[in-house]
Every structure is written in C-alpha cells, then in structure tokens.
Design an enzyme around this catalytic site. Structure first.
Site, PDB file in Angstrom:
ATOM      1  N   CYS A  90      -1.181  -7.440   8.437  1.00 24.66           N
ATOM      2  CA  CYS A  90      -1.290  -6.208   8.159  1.00 24.66           C
ATOM      3  C   CYS A  90      -1.725  -5.262   9.258  1.00 24.66           C
ATOM      4  CB  CYS A  90      -2.053  -5.912   6.427  1.00 24.66           C
ATOM      5  SG  CYS A  90      -1.720  -4.910   5.662  1.00 24.66           S
ATOM      6  N   ARG A 110       4.813   3.671   0.469  1.00 23.48           N
ATOM      7  CA  ARG A 110       3.681   2.683   0.479  1.00 23.48           C
ATOM      8  C   ARG A 110       4.362   1.607  -0.781  1.00 23.48           C
ATOM      9  NH1 ARG A 110      -1.308   2.265   2.013  1.00 23.48           N
ATOM     10  NH2 ARG A 110      -2.571   0.295   1.139  1.00 23.48           N
ATOM     11  N   HIS A 133       0.492 -10.832   3.209  1.00 23.74           N
ATOM     12  CA  HIS A 133      -1.581 -11.227   2.172  1.00 23.74           C
ATOM     13  C   HIS A 133      -0.206 -13.255   1.001  1.00 23.74           C
ATOM     14  CE1 HIS A 133      -3.660  -8.112   4.114  1.00 23.74           C
ATOM     15  NE2 HIS A 133      -2.997  -7.105   3.602  1.00 23.74           N
TER      16      HIS A 133
END
Length: 236
Positions: free
Chosen positions: A96, A130, A194
């Site tokens: 990330c 997002r 993640h």
C-alpha cells in the site's frame, strides 16, 4: 536446498509510520513458516529514527496515512539502506503506502508528485474514488502461487513502467486501477493488498522465503491455507 545454519533476518521497516493495517502479520507469518522448516529467525524493528541496515534478508513495508508516508519516503531516500540492500539481492515486500514509496514517484495528500525510493518502475497518484473491499487476483504464472486474496483500502492508482511485471490480474477489486494488482521485479514485490497479504496467501510467503533461503521443503496444510480458501470463497 534450505540453509538452516544461519539466522534469517526479517526487517520490519518503520513500524512507527507504516503500520496502519496490521501488516506486521507479514513478518510473523514469515517467521513461523521459516521456523517450521528449522530455520532460526530474527525480526528487526527499524523505526524512522533508525538507520535501515543492509544486512537483512527480507524487508517489509506496510501501509500508512499520507503524511507519515511522505516522511517515510524522505527518510528512506536520505538513509539509502533499503536501496542498497535491494541492490545486494535482499527480498522486499512493500504494501500500500509502502508500495507507492518504493516506486519512482507518488502523490502527497494534495496530489503533488514526490520522489520515491526507486526500487520499482512505477508512478502512483490519486484516483477519483477510494478503493475499499475484498480483492481476488490471478497471480503471475512465474510465481506459481495461483490466486491471491486480500483487502484494499486506498485511493491510489499506480501506472506500471516497462521495468516491472504485474503481480496479478484482478478478478475482484481495483488494485492498480488498470486491471492489474501490484507488481514485481527481481526480488522486490509491491502490492495494495492488506489482510495481511502473507497470512492470507501462504504460497506467496513461501516464494519470499525461497528467494531468501533457497529451495524449501513443503509444509502440511494449516490455518493459513484454510484462511486463503475461505477468503477466496467469501469474495465470490
């Protein structure tokens, strides 16, 4: 053949800045899967006030907020330890914010381009929307790990240059924003995933260990494999 005569050094880079999403789990899984094969391990926590050592075997960077990401990139460039370790052949997994940092450039919280560390031929900016949710992606065949599963929460969009190959092709989720997820070059892997990525994808953890230690004996199926299958099924 696996070398069990020396200690595997796993370097967790800047946990004080880049540890927003529990990515330290990547270090714990690497240690567990190495020790199950009889390899002694050491996890070295390197805060942003410390020098990044060149002597590590595997370097891990995690996710972080915009301003800690900017500070982390500045200090990594000034230190130079991560770049030199990668040039010496160390394994790097960057996730990330860490993924963006190890590229050529990335955007700050006002979308201004800033220089990265330069380990990967990528350039990252901010997308309009997002990306949040589960990801399923088909990993590059050269890695031999099948499908990847993970969770993404980022607004980044990453353009891959000719010097890297996509880590995976997305089935579910956004990833880089162009139908691919992450990228890799040599022993350096970057990803938006993640979950953390290695507990969810034990085969990928074994790829990193193999790069660092040589050929690995197989392990019997465990909770990591069950988690991998469960998350793939849940994402549909």
């Amino acid at each position: 053949m696996t070398d069990t005569s020396s200690t595997l050094r796993i370097v967790w880079v800047y946990p004080d800045l880049l540890s927003t999403y529990g990515d330290q789990g990547n270090a714990l899984v690497l240690r567990r899967r190495a020790e199950q094969r009889g390899v002694c391990t050491e996890i070295v926590h390197v805060n942003s006030s410390d020098r990044v050592p060149r002597e590590g075997d595997i370097y891990l960077l995690g996710g972080g907020e915009d301003r800690p990401q900017v500070l982390a990139a500045h200090r990594l460039r000034a230190c130079g330890g991560l770049l030199r370790a990668a040039e010496d052949g160390a394994v790097v997994l960057a996730v990330c914010a860490g993924y963006q940092i190890v590229g050529e450039s990335f955007g700050d919280d006002e979308a201004n381009p800033l220089p990265g560390v330069g380990l990967l031929d990528i350039r990252s900016g901010r997308g309009q929307h997002r990306a949040v949710g589960e990801v399923v992606a088909d990993a590059a065949p050269a890695l031999g790990v099948g499908q990847l599963t993970g969770f993404e929460n980022h607004q980044g969009r990453t353009a891959l240059g000719p010097g890297v190959a996509p880590l995976a092709e997305t089935r579910v989720g956004v990833g880089n924003g162009d139908g691919t997820e992450g990228c890799f070059r040599g022993r350096v892997i970057g990803s938006y995933l993640h979950g953390p990525i290695l507990p969810r994808n034990p085969a990928l953890a074994d790829v990193l260990l193999g790069w660092a230690m040589g050929d690995l004996p197989p392990l019997p199926p465990s909770w990591s494999e069950r988690l991998h299958e469960e998350r793939l099924a849940a994402a549909g």
